[in-house]
Design an enzyme around this catalytic site. Sequence first.
Site, PDB file in Angstrom:
ATOM      1  N   ASP A 105       0.816  -1.210   0.000  1.00  0.00           N
ATOM      2  CA  ASP A 105       0.000   0.000   0.000  1.00  0.00           C
ATOM      3  C   ASP A 105       0.849   1.259   0.000  1.00  0.00           C
ATOM      4  O   ASP A 105       0.654   2.171  -0.787  1.00  0.00           O
ATOM      5  CB  ASP A 105      -0.973  -0.005   1.200  1.00  0.00           C
ATOM      6  CG  ASP A 105      -0.290  -0.325   2.529  1.00  0.00           C
ATOM      7  OD1 ASP A 105       0.945  -0.515   2.557  1.00  0.00           O
ATOM      8  OD2 ASP A 105      -0.993  -0.389   3.551  1.00  0.00           O
ATOM      9  N   ILE A 106       1.834   1.302   0.911  1.00  0.00           N
ATOM     10  CA  ILE A 106       2.547   2.560   1.110  1.00  0.00           C
ATOM     11  C   ILE A 106       4.006   2.310   1.490  1.00  0.00           C
ATOM     12  O   ILE A 106       4.306   1.402   2.266  1.00  0.00           O
ATOM     13  CB  ILE A 106       1.801   3.413   2.179  1.00  0.00           C
ATOM     14  CG1 ILE A 106       2.495   4.753   2.427  1.00  0.00           C
ATOM     15  CG2 ILE A 106       1.612   2.680   3.478  1.00  0.00           C
ATOM     16  CD1 ILE A 106       1.595   5.755   3.139  1.00  0.00           C
ATOM     17  N   ASP A 108       6.993   3.760   3.425  1.00  0.00           N
ATOM     18  CA  ASP A 108       7.256   4.755   4.468  1.00  0.00           C
ATOM     19  C   ASP A 108       8.763   4.787   4.742  1.00  0.00           C
ATOM     20  O   ASP A 108       9.507   5.464   4.039  1.00  0.00           O
ATOM     21  CB  ASP A 108       6.425   4.385   5.703  1.00  0.00           C
ATOM     22  CG  ASP A 108       6.465   5.452   6.777  1.00  0.00           C
ATOM     23  OD1 ASP A 108       6.932   6.560   6.494  1.00  0.00           O
ATOM     24  OD2 ASP A 108       6.031   5.169   7.910  1.00  0.00           O
ATOM     25  N   THR A 109       9.230   4.040   5.722  1.00  0.00           N
ATOM     26  CA  THR A 109      10.680   4.003   5.951  1.00  0.00           C
ATOM     27  C   THR A 109      11.386   3.138   4.902  1.00  0.00           C
ATOM     28  O   THR A 109      12.588   3.259   4.694  1.00  0.00           O
ATOM     29  CB  THR A 109      11.023   3.418   7.331  1.00  0.00           C
ATOM     30  OG1 THR A 109      10.590   2.048   7.351  1.00  0.00           O
ATOM     31  CG2 THR A 109      10.354   4.188   8.446  1.00  0.00           C
ATOM     32  N   GLY A 110      10.641   2.217   4.278  1.00  0.00           N
ATOM     33  CA  GLY A 110      11.227   1.303   3.309  1.00  0.00           C
ATOM     34  C   GLY A 110      11.686  -0.006   3.933  1.00  0.00           C
ATOM     35  O   GLY A 110      12.100  -0.928   3.239  1.00  0.00           O
ATOM     36  N   LEU A 111      11.562  -0.080   5.253  1.00  0.00           N
ATOM     37  CA  LEU A 111      12.022  -1.269   5.976  1.00  0.00           C
ATOM     38  C   LEU A 111      11.324  -2.548   5.514  1.00  0.00           C
ATOM     39  O   LEU A 111      11.972  -3.542   5.165  1.00  0.00           O
ATOM     40  CB  LEU A 111      11.799  -1.067   7.484  1.00  0.00           C
ATOM     41  CG  LEU A 111      12.088  -2.262   8.379  1.00  0.00           C
ATOM     42  CD1 LEU A 111      13.575  -2.570   8.398  1.00  0.00           C
ATOM     43  CD2 LEU A 111      11.586  -2.012   9.803  1.00  0.00           C
ATOM     44  N   THR A 112       9.997  -2.515   5.475  1.00  0.00           N
ATOM     45  CA  THR A 112       9.227  -3.710   5.130  1.00  0.00           C
ATOM     46  C   THR A 112       9.543  -4.187   3.718  1.00  0.00           C
ATOM     47  O   THR A 112       9.882  -5.354   3.503  1.00  0.00           O
ATOM     48  CB  THR A 112       7.713  -3.423   5.235  1.00  0.00           C
ATOM     49  OG1 THR A 112       7.457  -2.769   6.468  1.00  0.00           O
ATOM     50  CG2 THR A 112       6.909  -4.706   5.160  1.00  0.00           C
ATOM     51  N   LYS A 136       5.681   7.876   0.406  1.00  0.00           N
ATOM     52  CA  LYS A 136       5.815   9.010   1.325  1.00  0.00           C
ATOM     53  C   LYS A 136       7.152   9.694   1.123  1.00  0.00           C
ATOM     54  O   LYS A 136       8.196   9.058   1.214  1.00  0.00           O
ATOM     55  CB  LYS A 136       5.743   8.504   2.769  1.00  0.00           C
ATOM     56  CG  LYS A 136       4.459   8.829   3.457  1.00  0.00           C
ATOM     57  CD  LYS A 136       4.521   8.506   4.927  1.00  0.00           C
ATOM     58  CE  LYS A 136       3.122   8.154   5.405  1.00  0.00           C
ATOM     59  NZ  LYS A 136       3.085   7.857   6.839  1.00  0.00           N
ATOM     60  N   ASP A 164      -5.315   1.400   7.584  1.00  0.00           N
ATOM     61  CA  ASP A 164      -6.074   1.503   8.831  1.00  0.00           C
ATOM     62  C   ASP A 164      -5.416   2.411   9.857  1.00  0.00           C
ATOM     63  O   ASP A 164      -4.229   2.742   9.761  1.00  0.00           O
ATOM     64  CB  ASP A 164      -6.239   0.114   9.458  1.00  0.00           C
ATOM     65  CG  ASP A 164      -4.936  -0.389  10.092  1.00  0.00           C
ATOM     66  OD1 ASP A 164      -3.883  -0.322   9.423  1.00  0.00           O
ATOM     67  OD2 ASP A 164      -4.955  -0.806  11.257  1.00  0.00           O
TER      68      ASP A 164
HETATM   69  P1  5GP Z   1       7.781   0.878   6.241  1.00  0.00           P
HETATM   70  O1  5GP Z   1       8.344  -0.461   6.551  1.00  0.00           O
HETATM   71  O2  5GP Z   1       8.022   1.327   4.809  1.00  0.00           O
HETATM   72  O3  5GP Z   1       8.170   1.925   7.230  1.00  0.00           O
HETATM   73  O4  5GP Z   1       6.239   0.791   6.488  1.00  0.00           O
HETATM   74  C1  5GP Z   1       5.421   0.228   5.597  1.00  0.00           C
HETATM   75  C2  5GP Z   1       4.100  -0.161   6.248  1.00  0.00           C
HETATM   76  O5  5GP Z   1       3.731   0.701   7.350  1.00  0.00           O
HETATM   77  C3  5GP Z   1       3.038  -0.008   5.218  1.00  0.00           C
HETATM   78  O6  5GP Z   1       2.899  -1.195   4.493  1.00  0.00           O
HETATM   79  C4  5GP Z   1       1.824   0.319   6.050  1.00  0.00           C
HETATM   80  O7  5GP Z   1       1.215  -0.876   6.461  1.00  0.00           O
HETATM   81  C5  5GP Z   1       2.362   1.037   7.263  1.00  0.00           C
HETATM   82  N1  5GP Z   1       2.242   2.492   7.112  1.00  0.00           N
HETATM   83  C6  5GP Z   1       3.211   3.372   6.825  1.00  0.00           C
HETATM   84  N2  5GP Z   1       2.736   4.618   6.736  1.00  0.00           N
HETATM   85  C7  5GP Z   1       1.407   4.527   6.957  1.00  0.00           C
HETATM   86  C8  5GP Z   1       0.344   5.499   6.983  1.00  0.00           C
HETATM   87  O8  5GP Z   1       0.488   6.709   6.780  1.00  0.00           O
HETATM   88  N3  5GP Z   1      -0.898   5.009   7.260  1.00  0.00           N
HETATM   89  C9  5GP Z   1      -1.150   3.688   7.503  1.00  0.00           C
HETATM   90  N4  5GP Z   1      -2.393   3.340   7.743  1.00  0.00           N
HETATM   91  N5  5GP Z   1      -0.159   2.754   7.469  1.00  0.00           N
HETATM   92  C10 5GP Z   1       1.091   3.176   7.199  1.00  0.00           C
HETATM   93 MG    MG Z   2       1.363  -2.563   4.881  1.00  0.00          MG
END
Ligand code: 5GP
Ligand code: MG
Length: 180
Positions: A105-106, A108-112, A136, A164
């Site tokens: 979906d999104i 964010d940090t890119g970790l996942t 983001k 969510d």
């Molecule tokens: P990352 O590992 O890139 O920091 O985080 C990715 C996951 O964090 C996304 O797949 C999502 O599930 C959750 N996440 C990150 N930012 C948002 C946000 O603004 N809203 C929601 N609902 N989930 C987010």
């Molecule tokens: Mg997610």
Amino acid sequence: MTSFTGILSDLDRVLLSAEEIHDRVANMAAQIQRDYEGKVITVVVLMDGALFFVADLLRQIDLPIRLVTLGASSYHGGTQSTGQVAIQWPAGADFVNQDILLLDDILDTGLTLSALRERLMAEKPATLRAAVLLDKKRPRSHDCPLDYCGFEIADEFVVGYGMDYQGRFRNLPCIGILKP
Ligand code: 5GP
Ligand code: MG
């Protein structure tokens, strides 16, 4: 159409309307279809946030598709200081020589996504590309190349269209920012 006045009233503002999302997802589908012509796509979906995105996207791609769903949870900013990702690996999944399209979906940090990309690369796929609906704009702690991106958004917490807040708002047809 349901007007969603109930849960919509919890939003501070709408960031992307259902129509904007629909049009952009259609564009992404067309682009993916062109890029994968003649191939079978193994779509790997990160649940649950990408649920609505993947459903709308894949129904507009006229190519053979294998669908693999998996869960991943990250612990950044939580009790652990070093970012770690727990991946629920699907039993019996075979990715050798597959053309994988990773969907989330999104970013964010890119970790996942970077952890999952690394894990999938170890399976020796033929190709591996990544698509997210939202990117983001923020300093990224983990390098994560994107092949397809729906929208670039500011560094704000968003809900709706699968995403969510404490388990709520996934069914909102638009994407918005919650009231403080
Ligand atoms: P990352 O590992 O890139 O920091 O985080 C990715 C996951 O964090 C996304 O797949 C999502 O599930 C959750 N996440 C990150 N930012 C948002 C946000 O603004 N809203 C929601 N609902 N989930 C987010
Ligand atoms: Mg997610």
